[in-house]
Structure formats: C-alpha cells, structure tokens
Design an enzyme around this catalytic site. Structure first.
Site, PDB file in Angstrom:
ATOM      1  N   HIS A   1      41.740  40.150  -7.184  1.00 47.41           N
ATOM      2  CA  HIS A   1      42.763  41.069  -6.671  1.00 47.41           C
ATOM      3  C   HIS A   1      42.796  41.024  -5.144  1.00 47.41           C
ATOM      4  O   HIS A   1      43.657  40.378  -4.568  1.00 47.41           O
ATOM      5  CB  HIS A   1      42.474  42.459  -7.212  1.00 47.41           C
ATOM      6  CG  HIS A   1      43.555  43.464  -6.984  1.00 47.41           C
ATOM      7  ND1 HIS A   1      44.780  43.150  -6.467  1.00 47.41           N
ATOM      8  CD2 HIS A   1      43.595  44.800  -7.225  1.00 47.41           C
ATOM      9  CE1 HIS A   1      45.518  44.233  -6.387  1.00 47.41           C
ATOM     10  NE2 HIS A   1      44.825  45.248  -6.840  1.00 47.41           N
TER      11      HIS A   1
ATOM     12  N   HIS B   1      51.832  33.125  -7.729  1.00 45.05           N
ATOM     13  CA  HIS B   1      51.784  34.570  -7.951  1.00 45.05           C
ATOM     14  C   HIS B   1      52.290  34.867  -9.352  1.00 45.05           C
ATOM     15  O   HIS B   1      53.181  34.179  -9.840  1.00 45.05           O
ATOM     16  CB  HIS B   1      52.669  35.291  -6.919  1.00 45.05           C
ATOM     17  CG  HIS B   1      52.366  36.742  -6.787  1.00 45.05           C
ATOM     18  ND1 HIS B   1      52.885  37.682  -7.633  1.00 45.05           N
ATOM     19  CD2 HIS B   1      51.573  37.413  -5.916  1.00 45.05           C
ATOM     20  CE1 HIS B   1      52.431  38.868  -7.285  1.00 45.05           C
ATOM     21  NE2 HIS B   1      51.628  38.745  -6.251  1.00 45.05           N
TER      22      HIS B   1
ATOM     23  N   ASP C   1      48.459  36.197   0.834  1.00 45.90           N
ATOM     24  CA  ASP C   1      47.114  35.882   1.322  1.00 45.90           C
ATOM     25  C   ASP C   1      47.018  34.570   2.084  1.00 45.90           C
ATOM     26  O   ASP C   1      45.978  34.264   2.653  1.00 45.90           O
ATOM     27  CB  ASP C   1      46.134  35.842   0.142  1.00 45.90           C
ATOM     28  CG  ASP C   1      45.946  37.217  -0.462  1.00 45.90           C
ATOM     29  OD1 ASP C   1      45.842  38.167   0.310  1.00 45.90           O
ATOM     30  OD2 ASP C   1      45.919  37.332  -1.691  1.00 45.90           O
TER      31      ASP C   1
HETATM   32  N1  CMC Z   1      47.092  25.873  -7.160  1.00 44.22           N
HETATM   33  C1  CMC Z   1      47.334  24.922  -8.073  1.00 44.22           C
HETATM   34  N2  CMC Z   1      47.923  25.126  -9.252  1.00 44.22           N
HETATM   35  C2  CMC Z   1      48.297  26.378  -9.522  1.00 44.22           C
HETATM   36  C3  CMC Z   1      48.090  27.447  -8.613  1.00 44.22           C
HETATM   37  C4  CMC Z   1      47.465  27.146  -7.401  1.00 44.22           C
HETATM   38  N3  CMC Z   1      47.247  28.108  -6.493  1.00 44.22           N
HETATM   39  N4  CMC Z   1      48.569  28.587  -9.153  1.00 44.22           N
HETATM   40  C5  CMC Z   1      49.052  28.261 -10.347  1.00 44.22           C
HETATM   41  N5  CMC Z   1      48.892  26.939 -10.576  1.00 44.22           N
HETATM   42  C6  CMC Z   1      49.353  26.180 -11.741  1.00 44.22           C
HETATM   43  C7  CMC Z   1      48.499  26.482 -12.962  1.00 44.22           C
HETATM   44  O1  CMC Z   1      47.419  25.586 -13.061  1.00 44.22           O
HETATM   45  C8  CMC Z   1      49.519  26.282 -14.068  1.00 44.22           C
HETATM   46  O2  CMC Z   1      49.703  24.894 -14.241  1.00 44.22           O
HETATM   47  P1  CMC Z   1      49.961  24.281 -15.716  1.00 44.22           P
HETATM   48  O3  CMC Z   1      51.255  24.867 -16.154  1.00 44.22           O
HETATM   49  O4  CMC Z   1      49.985  22.816 -15.503  1.00 44.22           O
HETATM   50  O5  CMC Z   1      48.804  24.737 -16.541  1.00 44.22           O
HETATM   51  C9  CMC Z   1      50.804  26.831 -13.477  1.00 44.22           C
HETATM   52  O6  CMC Z   1      50.669  26.650 -12.059  1.00 44.22           O
HETATM   53  C10 CMC Z   1      51.062  28.314 -13.789  1.00 44.22           C
HETATM   54  O7  CMC Z   1      49.953  29.073 -13.315  1.00 44.22           O
HETATM   55  P2  CMC Z   1      49.310  30.326 -14.059  1.00 44.22           P
HETATM   56  O8  CMC Z   1      47.826  30.279 -13.868  1.00 44.22           O
HETATM   57  O9  CMC Z   1      49.829  30.417 -15.468  1.00 44.22           O
HETATM   58  O10 CMC Z   1      49.927  31.524 -13.237  1.00 44.22           O
HETATM   59  P3  CMC Z   1      49.431  33.029 -13.242  1.00 44.22           P
HETATM   60  O11 CMC Z   1      50.631  33.860 -13.053  1.00 44.22           O
HETATM   61  O12 CMC Z   1      48.581  33.349 -14.427  1.00 44.22           O
HETATM   62  O13 CMC Z   1      48.480  33.101 -11.963  1.00 44.22           O
HETATM   63  C11 CMC Z   1      47.724  33.404  -9.755  1.00 44.22           C
HETATM   64  C12 CMC Z   1      48.861  33.628 -10.753  1.00 44.22           C
HETATM   65  C13 CMC Z   1      48.029  34.146  -8.456  1.00 44.22           C
HETATM   66  C14 CMC Z   1      46.408  34.009 -10.338  1.00 44.22           C
HETATM   67  C15 CMC Z   1      47.562  31.891  -9.498  1.00 44.22           C
HETATM   68  O14 CMC Z   1      48.751  31.373  -8.974  1.00 44.22           O
HETATM   69  C16 CMC Z   1      46.383  31.598  -8.584  1.00 44.22           C
HETATM   70  O15 CMC Z   1      45.241  31.555  -9.055  1.00 44.22           O
HETATM   71  N6  CMC Z   1      46.624  31.413  -7.241  1.00 44.22           N
HETATM   72  C17 CMC Z   1      45.569  31.174  -6.303  1.00 44.22           C
HETATM   73  C18 CMC Z   1      44.858  32.493  -5.977  1.00 44.22           C
HETATM   74  C19 CMC Z   1      45.685  33.380  -5.073  1.00 44.22           C
HETATM   75  O16 CMC Z   1      46.245  32.950  -4.084  1.00 44.22           O
HETATM   76  N7  CMC Z   1      45.737  34.693  -5.422  1.00 44.22           N
HETATM   77  C20 CMC Z   1      46.458  35.677  -4.618  1.00 44.22           C
HETATM   78  C21 CMC Z   1      47.584  36.307  -5.378  1.00 44.22           C
HETATM   79  S1  CMC Z   1      48.626  37.299  -4.312  1.00 44.22           S
HETATM   80  C22 CMC Z   1      47.713  38.765  -4.036  1.00 44.22           C
HETATM   81  C23 CMC Z   1      48.225  39.935  -4.833  1.00 44.22           C
HETATM   82  O17 CMC Z   1      49.429  40.261  -4.786  1.00 44.22           O
HETATM   83  O18 CMC Z   1      47.360  40.576  -5.533  1.00 44.22           O
END
Ligand code: CMC
Length: 431
Positions: A269, A308, A364
C-alpha cells in the site's frame, strides 16, 4: 413483462427464477440471499476476496475514473486543487463537502494551528521508543495513545465532539510525524510554531536546530503542500477500508485512524515509492536500462511505480508530482536518479509490453525522488503519506458514522475446516 433495471437469475439447481433490482450498476448482495434459500440452509452469497468487485459503501468524497485518468475530490479536479488550493483548504473540502467561505477558512486554519501541540506525556511516551524504532510504528502507536488523552472522543454521535477530534488529528499528525523523524536521529523534538503555515511548521519541526526561528524555503513548503493535496484521499483503498471497517464498531476516531495507519504501513500500500528508489539506485546508470526492461518483460521483476489497479492511464497525481520535482530540485539540486527515471519512463511508454497492458507511471514513480532530495530516509516516506491521508480517512469516517445503511463490518466466510470432531483429552492423546 420484466422490469428493465433488473437482473433475472435462474438457479439451475432448482429451476427457480429470481428478479433482482439493479441500482447504480450494482445488485444488493442481500437480494442474492433469497436464491436457493430453503429451510435451514443459507441462500446464495458472493465470494470476493480483496473486494475486487464489491461496493462497500455509497460515497460522495472522491471520484476516480481509472480509464480516463480522472481524480476529483468532492467534484473538484485534482489538477485545479493542486495548482490553486492549499492542503488545509482541501482538508476542509473533504471533511465538510464544500469549499469554505473566507470566515470559515480563517476559523479552520486557526483551529488546526492551535491544536498542533500535544500533551507532554505523549512526548515522554514517544521518547520511550528504541533509538531505531520505525517512524510508522511510532506514529501508529502515538495516534492510538491519543484516544486515551481524549476519552470524550468515544461520543461519536455528537457532532461537536466529532469535529474537535477531527481538528486535533489533522493538527497533531505533523507534530507526531516530525517527532518520529527526529527520534531516529537522536535530535531534540521541536515544538510547533504557530506563526507558520501547515507545511512550513512541519518543515520547522523536522529540520530546525539552534536557530531562533526556522525560515522555511517557500518553494519546498509549496511542494510539500502539493504532495499533501495529492495524497489526501483515494476513495476505498486498503487503509480507508480499514478505517471504515474498524469505525463500523463505533470506536473513537483515533482508534479507527490507527487502523488506517497500520494498513498504510504495509509494502503493498504505502511502501511502493521506497521500492522505486531502491530500483533506480540498482539500475545506477542509463546504459543499464535496456537490460533492466528486458528482465521486467521476462517476468524477472516488476517496474516499480508503474501500473495501478484502478488507473489504466497516466495516474493524474504522477503528472503533477513530475512538475513538483522541478520546483524542489531548483532548491536542493537535481537528484541524479531523475535522469534514470525519465529515461525509464520514456522507454517503457514506447514499449508494447507496457502499452498493451496499459501500464503508466503511478503516484509513487516520482514522489520518492522528491522525498530523497528533501533528505528524508525511506522509512519516512509512508509517514509523509499518512499525514495528509488523515483528512481523507476522517472524511470517510464521518460519512460512515452518518450513513444509516452502514452496519458493523462482518463479512461471510466459506468454511473449509473439519466439523464435529470429538475431543480426546491430553492424557489419552499423549499416552
Ligand atoms: N511491471 C511489469 N509488469 C507489470 C507491472 C509492473 N509494474 N504491473 C503490472 N504488470 C503486468 C502484470 O504482470 C500482468 O501481466 P500479464 O497480464 O502478462 O500477467 C499485467 O501487467 C496486469 O497486472 P496485474 O498484476 O493483474 O495488475 P493489478 O491491478 O493486480 O496490480 C499493481 C496493480 C499496482 C499492484 C501492479 O501494477 C504493481 O505491482 N505495480 C508495481 C508496484 C507499484 O508501483 N505500486 C504502487 C501502486 S500506486 C499506490 C496506491 O495508489 O496505493
């Protein structure tokens, strides 16, 4: 004829059909409960770990359209608030639902300013922490302790009492946050200076040493204020949900906000900006970026600060923060990691892997660079998030307390364990 705004559900177990009303694009989970309900058996329920497709509340605080990259507080676009307003005015807006008149604003700023001091016993309490205590742990514990200083806070149905606690919390968060920072450095805690604005006073409590009066750089104070505005609320995220869930027990607001701080402390988070900084340091120089990007595409690791759950477009907060970087670096000198971040962003936004998955910089990606330039250690980053998010948590808490539809939060479960076992006494089991 079937009503148009309904969902017709046929239960293939029984052949029975049900008509469920649709309101605001949702069906009520309790309406589904009539499906398949028979004597002694529960009806149909929904299973949604992480609430990925479940609305827990109606809310008029914050609007997000993730596909279009829109964020509004009480209907006002974040871009306008960040450019023209102040954090304290935004806090008023979130709490009261509308912008203040001149008199209301003066009163609000006065009240917040004059509640920045904390009881001396709370200072002793904080001084009792180990020298290397994490500042989030100190903040969380001291906010929790505040509830013991204001026992009247438990009267959550009394609007005046509620208002007083809201003022106290917004006022004291910078004091507690700054003291948790000074503690780790072994420096004396600095008392609030009521002549200064909210962000100026925070800078003073963080960085003042032997000078009679701290003279904050207005550009840094402004940048901090903008960061506070951007972090003030983000609708039903993990920590806000924690505040609402704990608040639904009708406990006092200090205890509910403590739950929010605890949720924010988690790396999924509030901790991502710290991970961005570590990633940029590891990449080290621009020449290493292509190999790093290849590793991300191969699934070795994530590009931190990208992607995100809600935004499938540029996070509007990231655009504003990128601009704030310039103002801060004018004072502090450019953070050498900025060049790597910008190049990383440029390459990623041209690469089909990121484009096709709609992965854009989030809030971030650049904020850690500013915090580092301001000489904050990474452990402080989440404290800098918790201070402004307090106004959002409280606005959501107020909404909860007044919402006649809300009940104590109590999800269902799907039980997967054993049943009806017979207890064998220890003497027999261990014989
Ligand atoms: N780098 C590389 N690949 C990514 C990333 C990333 N940062 N984020 C998502 N993907 C890929 C993921 O592997 C998946 O690929 P595939 O379809 O081939 O399996 C696809 O994009 C969809 O991702 P997801 O994991 O299903 O997306 P989610 O909505 O569950 O996750 C997230 C969102 C923020 C957790 C994720 O994008 C992530 O881990 N980002 C990096 C950490 C980060 O920057 N977090 C801060 C969020 S903003 C703060 C807040 O508002 O709280």
């Amino acid at each position: 004829m079937t009503e148009q705004n309904t969902l017709t559900v046929r239960d293939n177990r029984t052949g029975e059909e049900y008509e469920i009303p649709i309101t605001d694009g949702t069906v009520r989970a309790t309406d589904l409960g009539q499906i398949g309900r028979a004597e002694g058996t529960p009806g149909l329920a929904v299973y949604d770990p992480g609430f990925t497709n479940t609305a827990s509340t109606r809310s008029a605080v914050t609007y997000i359209d993730g596909d279009k990259g829109i964020l509004e507080y009480r209907g006002y676009p974040i871009e306008q608030l960040a450019e023209k307003s102040t954090y304290l005015e935004v806090a008023y807006l979130l709490i009261h639902g509308e912008l203040p008149t001149k008199e209301q604003h003066e009163q609000w700023v006065h009240d917040i300013t004059f509640h920045t001091f904390v009881h001396e016993n709370l200072k002793s309490f904080m001084q009792g922490f180990r020298y290397d205590a994490h500042p989030m742990s100190m903040l969380m514990s001291s906010v929790s302790a505040l509830s013991s200083f204001y026992p009247e806070a438990s009267r959550i149905k009394d609007p005046e009492v509620r208002h007083e606690q809201i003022v106290r919390l917004i006022a004291k968060m910078p004091t507690l946050g700054a003291w948790s920072f000074r503690h780790a450095q072994g420096k004396p805690y600095v008392y609030p200076d009521n002549d200064l604005s909210y962000p100026e006073n925070f800078l003073s409590m963080l960085f003042k040493m032997s000078e009679q009066k701290y003279d904050p750089d207005p550009r840094l104070a402004k940048a901090l204020d903008v960061l506070f505005i951007l972090h003030a609320d983000h609708e039903q995220n993990c920590s806000t949900n924690a505040v609402r869930s704990v608040g639904s027990s009708q406990v006092d607001p200090y205890s509910s906000v403590t739950a929010g701080i605890a949720a924010l402390y988690g790396p999924l988070h509030g901790g991502a900006n710290e991970a961005v900084l570590r990633m940029l340091k590891r990449i080290g120089k621009k020449e290493n970026i292509p190999a790093f990007i290849e590793g991300v595409k191969n699934g070795d690791e994530k590009l931190m600060g990208f992607g995100h759950r809600v935004y499938k477009n540029y996070d509007p907060r990231a655009t504003i923060i990128k601009k704030a970087c310039d103002d801060v670096f004018e004072v502090t000198g450019v953070n050498p990691l900025l060049e790597i971040a910008q190049e990383l962003e440029r390459i990623a936004l041209e690469d089909d892997y990121f484009v096709s998955r709609k992965l854009y910089p989030n809030v971030d990606f650049y904020s850690g660079l500013i915090y580092e330039a301001l000489q904050f250690p990474p452990e402080m980053f989440t404290v800098l998030f918790a201070i402004p998010r307090t106004s959002g948590w409280l606005a959501q808490w107020l909404e909860l307390v007044d919402d006649k539809e809300q009940k104590i939060a109590r999800p269902k479960q799907i039980y997967t364990g054993d049943r009806q076992l017979t207890y064998v006494p220890q003497s027999e089991r261990w014989a």
